[in-house]
Design a protein around this motif. Structure first.
Motif, PDB file in Angstrom:
ATOM      1  N   PRO A  84       0.783  -1.232   0.000  1.00 49.21           N
ATOM      2  CA  PRO A  84       0.000   0.000   0.000  1.00 49.21           C
ATOM      3  C   PRO A  84       0.822   1.292   0.000  1.00 49.21           C
ATOM      4  CG  PRO A  84      -0.889  -1.550   1.580  1.00 49.21           C
ATOM      5  CD  PRO A  84       0.413  -2.131   1.078  1.00 49.21           C
ATOM      6  N   GLU A  85       2.008   1.261   0.584  1.00 54.10           N
ATOM      7  CA  GLU A  85       2.841   2.462   0.610  1.00 54.10           C
ATOM      8  C   GLU A  85       4.076   2.316  -0.274  1.00 54.10           C
ATOM      9  OE1 GLU A  85       3.601   3.427   4.687  1.00 54.10           O
ATOM     10  OE2 GLU A  85       1.473   3.605   5.147  1.00 54.10           O
ATOM     11  N   GLY A  86       4.115   1.271  -1.099  1.00 55.28           N
ATOM     12  CA  GLY A  86       5.262   1.027  -1.966  1.00 55.28           C
ATOM     13  C   GLY A  86       5.251   1.882  -3.218  1.00 55.28           C
ATOM     14  N   ALA A  87       6.338   1.818  -3.956  1.00 48.24           N
ATOM     15  CA  ALA A  87       6.520   2.656  -5.137  1.00 48.24           C
ATOM     16  C   ALA A  87       5.816   2.112  -6.377  1.00 48.24           C
ATOM     17  CB  ALA A  87       8.005   2.813  -5.427  1.00 48.24           C
ATOM     18  N   PHE A  88       5.559   0.811  -6.430  1.00 55.49           N
ATOM     19  CA  PHE A  88       4.958   0.233  -7.628  1.00 55.49           C
ATOM     20  C   PHE A  88       3.450   0.448  -7.628  1.00 55.49           C
ATOM     21  CE2 PHE A  88       8.559  -3.106  -7.712  1.00 55.49           C
ATOM     22  CZ  PHE A  88       9.386  -2.227  -8.390  1.00 55.49           C
ATOM     23  N   LEU A  89       2.932   0.931  -8.736  1.00 53.31           N
ATOM     24  CA  LEU A  89       1.489   1.146  -8.879  1.00 53.31           C
ATOM     25  C   LEU A  89       0.898  -0.092  -9.545  1.00 53.31           C
ATOM     26  CD1 LEU A  89       1.602   4.853 -10.053  1.00 53.31           C
ATOM     27  CD2 LEU A  89       1.024   3.989  -7.791  1.00 53.31           C
ATOM     28  N   ILE A  90       0.631  -1.089  -8.704  1.00 52.00           N
ATOM     29  CA  ILE A  90       0.163  -2.387  -9.170  1.00 52.00           C
ATOM     30  C   ILE A  90      -1.141  -2.717  -8.461  1.00 52.00           C
ATOM     31  CG2 ILE A  90       0.679  -4.862  -9.205  1.00 52.00           C
ATOM     32  CD1 ILE A  90       3.648  -4.099  -9.145  1.00 52.00           C
ATOM     33  N   GLY A 122       3.387  16.347  -0.666  1.00 52.74           N
ATOM     34  CA  GLY A 122       2.897  17.722  -0.647  1.00 52.74           C
ATOM     35  C   GLY A 122       2.221  18.137  -1.940  1.00 52.74           C
ATOM     36  N   GLY A 123       1.795  17.175  -2.723  1.00 49.09           N
ATOM     37  CA  GLY A 123       1.105  17.431  -3.984  1.00 49.09           C
ATOM     38  C   GLY A 123       1.993  17.112  -5.167  1.00 49.09           C
ATOM     39  N   VAL A 124       1.416  16.454  -6.131  1.00 49.75           N
ATOM     40  CA  VAL A 124       2.128  16.173  -7.375  1.00 49.75           C
ATOM     41  C   VAL A 124       1.273  16.671  -8.534  1.00 49.75           C
ATOM     42  CG1 VAL A 124       3.407  14.171  -6.500  1.00 49.75           C
ATOM     43  CG2 VAL A 124       1.195  13.826  -7.551  1.00 49.75           C
ATOM     44  N   SER A 125       1.931  17.084  -9.591  1.00 50.99           N
ATOM     45  CA  SER A 125       1.197  17.570 -10.762  1.00 50.99           C
ATOM     46  C   SER A 125       1.262  16.582 -11.918  1.00 50.99           C
ATOM     47  CB  SER A 125       1.752  18.919 -11.216  1.00 50.99           C
ATOM     48  OG  SER A 125       3.113  18.805 -11.566  1.00 50.99           O
ATOM     49  N   ARG A 126       2.114  15.562 -11.790  1.00 45.70           N
ATOM     50  CA  ARG A 126       2.261  14.611 -12.884  1.00 45.70           C
ATOM     51  C   ARG A 126       2.766  13.280 -12.349  1.00 45.70           C
ATOM     52  NH1 ARG A 126       4.901  16.265 -18.428  1.00 45.70           N
ATOM     53  NH2 ARG A 126       3.500  17.943 -17.856  1.00 45.70           N
ATOM     54  N   ILE A 127       2.247  12.215 -12.932  1.00 47.84           N
ATOM     55  CA  ILE A 127       2.725  10.859 -12.647  1.00 47.84           C
ATOM     56  C   ILE A 127       3.109  10.252 -13.988  1.00 47.84           C
ATOM     57  CG2 ILE A 127       2.075   8.540 -11.875  1.00 47.84           C
ATOM     58  CD1 ILE A 127       2.065  10.257  -9.514  1.00 47.84           C
ATOM     59  N   ASN A 128       4.295   9.693 -14.078  1.00 52.36           N
ATOM     60  CA  ASN A 128       4.739   9.005 -15.294  1.00 52.36           C
ATOM     61  C   ASN A 128       4.706   7.503 -15.049  1.00 52.36           C
ATOM     62  OD1 ASN A 128       5.340  11.336 -16.799  1.00 52.36           O
ATOM     63  ND2 ASN A 128       7.288  11.529 -15.755  1.00 52.36           N
ATOM     64  N   PHE A 129       4.273   6.766 -16.049  1.00 53.38           N
ATOM     65  CA  PHE A 129       4.205   5.317 -15.956  1.00 53.38           C
ATOM     66  C   PHE A 129       5.216   4.696 -16.902  1.00 53.38           C
ATOM     67  CE2 PHE A 129       0.124   6.702 -14.460  1.00 53.38           C
ATOM     68  CZ  PHE A 129      -0.147   5.838 -13.419  1.00 53.38           C
ATOM     69  N   GLN A 130       5.888   3.668 -16.435  1.00 54.82           N
ATOM     70  CA  GLN A 130       6.783   2.898 -17.280  1.00 54.82           C
ATOM     71  C   GLN A 130       6.303   1.456 -17.232  1.00 54.82           C
ATOM     72  OE1 GLN A 130      10.922   3.418 -16.538  1.00 54.82           O
ATOM     73  NE2 GLN A 130      11.485   1.542 -17.584  1.00 54.82           N
ATOM     74  N   MET A 131       5.984   0.922 -18.390  1.00 53.90           N
ATOM     75  CA  MET A 131       5.488  -0.444 -18.472  1.00 53.90           C
ATOM     76  C   MET A 131       6.458  -1.263 -19.311  1.00 53.90           C
ATOM     77  SD  MET A 131       1.556   0.531 -19.209  1.00 53.90           S
ATOM     78  CE  MET A 131       0.587  -0.572 -18.215  1.00 53.90           C
ATOM     79  N   SER A 132       6.703  -2.470 -18.870  1.00 56.80           N
ATOM     80  CA  SER A 132       7.643  -3.341 -19.566  1.00 56.80           C
ATOM     81  C   SER A 132       6.884  -4.410 -20.340  1.00 56.80           C
ATOM     82  CB  SER A 132       8.577  -4.002 -18.561  1.00 56.80           C
ATOM     83  OG  SER A 132       9.353  -4.978 -19.209  1.00 56.80           O
ATOM     84  N   THR A 133       7.181  -4.528 -21.607  1.00 60.32           N
ATOM     85  CA  THR A 133       6.524  -5.553 -22.421  1.00 60.32           C
ATOM     86  C   THR A 133       6.999  -6.953 -22.066  1.00 60.32           C
ATOM     87  OG1 THR A 133       8.183  -5.262 -24.149  1.00 60.32           O
ATOM     88  CG2 THR A 133       6.131  -4.035 -24.377  1.00 60.32           C
TER      89      THR A 133
END
Length: 71
Positions: A4-10, A28-39
């Motif tokens: 739940p508090e880890g870095a991976f968005l799974i 303190g607020g984020v304006s952007r989240i980048n996703f990296q997906m591995s094929t």
């Protein structure tokens, strides 16, 4: 890393929403989240489904909850 508090968005869309909101609050607020997906980890159809869920469920829910403020 995947908890739940880890870095991976799974996980299901609701779990990903919660993790993004947790990260935003913690930082303190984020304006952007980048996703990296591995094929190498998923087949193309599964990856496309993940992208669809980010667009149709995750992003709109995050935007709405950030706009409405804390509950």
């Amino acid at each position: 890393m995947a908890g739940p508090e880890g870095a991976f968005l799974i996980g299901k869309p609701a779990a990903v929403v919660d993790k993004i909101l947790f990260a935003s609050e913690t930082l303190g607020g984020v304006s952007r989240i980048n996703f990296q997906m591995s094929t190498s980890a998923q087949d193309t159809a599964a990856m496309m489904r993940s992208i669809e869920l980010l667009d149709s469920e995750v992003a709109p829910t995050v935007r709405q909850r950030l706009q409405n403020g804390p509950t």
